[in-house]
Design a protein around this motif. Structure first.
Motif, short mmCIF file in Angstrom:
data_model
loop_
_atom_site.label_atom_id
_atom_site.label_comp_id
_atom_site.label_asym_id
_atom_site.label_seq_id
_atom_site.Cartn_x
_atom_site.Cartn_y
_atom_site.Cartn_z
N GLU A 62 56.16 9.96 40.51
CA GLU A 62 57.24 9.23 39.82
C GLU A 62 56.93 8.81 38.35
O GLU A 62 56.09 8.58 38.18
N THR A 63 58.29 8.47 37.77
CA THR A 63 58.08 8.17 36.44
C THR A 63 57.04 7.17 35.93
O THR A 63 56.77 6.34 36.85
N MET A 64 56.67 7.40 34.88
CA MET A 64 55.43 6.27 34.13
C MET A 64 55.94 6.42 32.95
O MET A 64 56.24 7.13 32.09
N ASP A 65 55.66 4.89 32.50
CA ASP A 65 55.83 4.38 31.09
C ASP A 65 54.58 3.62 30.53
O ASP A 65 53.90 2.93 31.62
N PHE A 66 54.26 4.03 29.49
CA PHE A 66 52.92 3.25 29.08
C PHE A 66 53.50 2.02 28.04
O PHE A 66 54.15 2.26 27.34
N LEU A 67 52.89 1.05 28.64
CA LEU A 67 53.16 -0.29 27.65
C LEU A 67 52.31 -0.67 26.61
O LEU A 67 52.65 -1.29 25.98
N CYS A 68 50.95 -0.24 26.79
CA CYS A 68 49.94 -0.62 25.68
C CYS A 68 48.99 0.46 25.62
O CYS A 68 48.70 1.09 26.76
N PRO A 69 48.24 0.73 24.54
CA PRO A 69 47.24 1.69 24.48
C PRO A 69 45.90 1.12 25.32
O PRO A 69 45.76 0.03 25.35
N VAL A 70 45.19 2.23 25.59
CA VAL A 70 43.81 1.97 26.03
C VAL A 70 42.84 2.05 24.97
O VAL A 70 42.65 3.35 24.53
N ARG A 71 41.98 1.16 24.52
CA ARG A 71 41.18 1.43 23.59
C ARG A 71 39.53 1.43 24.18
O ARG A 71 39.38 1.48 25.35
N VAL A 72 38.91 2.39 23.64
CA VAL A 72 37.40 2.59 23.73
C VAL A 72 36.82 1.12 24.13
O VAL A 72 37.19 0.19 23.43
N GLY A 73 36.13 1.06 24.97
CA GLY A 73 35.58 -0.13 25.66
C GLY A 73 36.32 -1.09 26.39
O GLY A 73 35.77 -2.04 27.09
N SER A 74 37.47 -0.63 26.72
CA SER A 74 38.45 -1.40 27.73
C SER A 74 37.95 -0.98 29.16
O SER A 74 37.42 0.11 29.58
N MET A 75 37.92 -2.13 30.06
CA MET A 75 37.37 -1.85 31.48
C MET A 75 38.96 -1.60 32.08
O MET A 75 39.84 -2.46 32.06
N VAL A 76 38.84 -0.35 32.80
CA VAL A 76 40.25 -0.19 33.40
C VAL A 76 40.27 -0.35 34.83
O VAL A 76 39.14 0.10 35.51
N ASN A 77 41.41 -0.91 35.16
CA ASN A 77 41.19 -1.55 36.56
C ASN A 77 42.50 -0.83 37.35
O ASN A 77 43.64 -0.96 36.88
N ILE A 78 42.28 -0.15 38.35
CA ILE A 78 43.35 0.61 39.10
C ILE A 78 43.47 0.06 40.50
O ILE A 78 42.53 0.16 41.08
N TYR A 79 44.81 -0.46 40.67
CA TYR A 79 45.37 -1.04 41.93
C TYR A 79 46.26 0.02 42.87
O TYR A 79 46.87 0.69 42.21
N THR A 80 46.06 0.30 44.06
CA THR A 80 46.84 0.81 44.87
C THR A 80 47.29 0.07 45.77
O THR A 80 46.96 -0.66 46.58
N ALA A 81 48.61 0.42 46.38
CA ALA A 81 49.34 -0.08 47.52
C ALA A 81 50.13 0.95 48.31
O ALA A 81 50.71 1.42 47.76
N LYS A 91 53.58 7.36 50.23
CA LYS A 91 54.05 7.15 49.06
C LYS A 91 52.86 5.75 48.43
O LYS A 91 52.92 4.89 49.40
N ILE A 92 52.36 6.00 47.36
CA ILE A 92 51.38 4.84 47.02
C ILE A 92 51.73 4.62 45.52
O ILE A 92 52.14 5.23 44.72
N ASP A 93 51.89 3.22 45.51
CA ASP A 93 52.15 2.63 44.00
C ASP A 93 50.60 2.30 43.41
O ASP A 93 49.80 1.68 44.12
N VAL A 94 50.72 2.90 42.28
CA VAL A 94 49.42 2.72 41.59
C VAL A 94 49.57 2.19 40.39
O VAL A 94 50.77 2.50 39.48
N GLU A 95 49.08 0.90 39.86
CA GLU A 95 49.08 0.45 38.80
C GLU A 95 47.67 0.33 37.94
O GLU A 95 46.89 0.31 38.43
N VAL A 96 47.87 0.55 36.59
CA VAL A 96 46.67 0.45 35.72
C VAL A 96 46.75 -0.73 35.04
O VAL A 96 47.67 -0.99 34.12
N TRP A 97 45.65 -1.79 34.87
CA TRP A 97 45.49 -2.95 34.16
C TRP A 97 44.15 -2.91 33.42
O TRP A 97 43.06 -2.36 34.11
N ILE A 98 43.93 -3.27 32.07
CA ILE A 98 42.89 -3.27 31.49
C ILE A 98 42.49 -4.66 30.88
O ILE A 98 43.12 -5.64 30.77
N ARG A 99 41.21 -4.75 30.68
CA ARG A 99 40.72 -5.81 29.92
C ARG A 99 40.17 -5.33 28.58
O ARG A 99 39.41 -4.45 28.87
#
Length: 135
Positions: A62-81, A91-99
């Protein structure tokens, strides 16, 4: 699905954690959205596979919007529910959060995107089957 800006913290279980490396960049040195979608799909498949006790496949995102860019060196954390289980679908909700790299506050995460993945359970021959088979 919750509005992207409503929740300031990750929802669900941390399913996949990886580093955005230079070899993951596109022609211009950016981390492309397709790279993120690929890893989101892997996380959804891991979660669906645990629920279905076997093979699953993605049938819709389902729809996806990108809120901020991911830069080289970012730690990418993917959460599912898991949000909904049907006869053969999950149906699984997937979120991407970065440091971000060089972030002063080590625990500060930034939301990149979220999407709902619709997965179906498959049998050994690749045919759709019930998620919870009578045993």
């Amino acid at each position: 699905m919750i509005d992207l800006d409503d929740v300031p913290a990750p929802q669900g279980q941390l399913t996949l954690k990886l580093l955005a490396n230079r070899q993951d960049t596109n022609l211009y040195g950016d981390i492309p959205g397709g790279w993120l979608v690929c890893h989101m799909d892997q996380a959804a498949e891991l979660t669906a596979g645990r629920e279905a006790h076997g093979r699953t496949a993605t049938v819709a995102i389902e729809t996806m919007d990108f809120l901020c860019p991911v830069r080289v060196g970012s730690m990418v954390n993917i959460y599912t529910a898991v949000r909904e289980i049907g006869h053969s679908s999950i149906k699984i909700d997937v979120e991407v959060w970065i440091r971000q790299p060089h972030e002063r506050e080590n625990s500060e995460l930034h939301k990149v995107t979220e999407a709902r993945f619709v997965m179906v359970a498959l049998d050994d021959k690749g045919r759709i089957r019930a998620v919870h088979q009578a045993g």
